[in-house]
Design a protein around this motif. Sequence first.
Motif, PDB file in Angstrom:
ATOM      1  N   GLU A   1       7.132  -9.358   2.652  1.00 46.18           N
ATOM      2  CA  GLU A   1       6.607  -8.034   2.956  1.00 46.18           C
ATOM      3  C   GLU A   1       6.087  -7.978   4.386  1.00 46.18           C
TER       4      GLU A   1
ATOM      5  N   LEU B   1       3.292  -7.204   7.158  1.00 48.11           N
ATOM      6  CA  LEU B   1       1.834  -7.275   7.209  1.00 48.11           C
ATOM      7  C   LEU B   1       1.348  -7.021   8.633  1.00 48.11           C
TER       8      LEU B   1
ATOM      9  N   TRP C   1       5.124  -0.694   3.760  1.00 51.77           N
ATOM     10  CA  TRP C   1       3.819  -1.104   4.293  1.00 51.77           C
ATOM     11  C   TRP C   1       2.943   0.115   4.569  1.00 51.77           C
TER      12      TRP C   1
END
Length: 237
Positions: free
Chosen positions: A101, A103, A126
């Motif tokens: 993912e 970040l 996100w």
Amino acid sequence: MTISTLEVDGMSIPVQIGGRPRAAKLTIERDGSLQLVAAADVRPEELRLFVDAKREWIYRKLAEKEALPYDPPVKQIVNGEGFLYLGRNHQLRIIETDRSEVLLDHGRLTLPRNLRAEAPEAIIAWYRKCGESWLRSHTGLWAKRLEVEPVGQVEVTDVGHRWGAATAAGRVRIHWATMQLRPLLVEYVLVHELAHLREPHHGPAFWRLLGRAMPDCQDRKSELAQVGQRIWLGQVV
């Protein structure tokens, strides 16, 4: 006809004399103001009926002026590309990692290299995750001030060419792209949609309600119209 301003349903509409006999034309200017041009032989009572018949058109057009820009910027998925979050710019960094993912790490927006092919979707995910967390901490105060109760948590998702949406059932959704704006403008979009839980149309009652809850709402609205043209909507090259 001698009036210079027509008062209809709480709206003050400047009246300009001109045009063809027995004709009237209503327009909405770029700043959202209304302008009525009417021939001198059209009576005020006829103008009021004319504007009243146009009420739904007025509200629809005013809503369209609140929409997202139609010619947004395009991003490159390369190191150093900038992405806004709550008004601050963060450079993209593509990194080697097993993580799955995107970040925010020490001011850099980090994208796992294995997600590069699907980078727009990963970055949007996100924005949605961070946006829902941010909005969750701000919704309660504004909902209480407006005396509304949204159903469930405010969602951050894609709502097309709108900043946000609210339904009669109490569901509130905010466009993920909104999270690129500075906090005062994100609040404006949130409060705007919460107000629609009480007043579904952009009529005078809606703007009075919004103005009571957020006295500087017109300043925020004007700024949103300007900076909205620079908001990224997911396009990449």
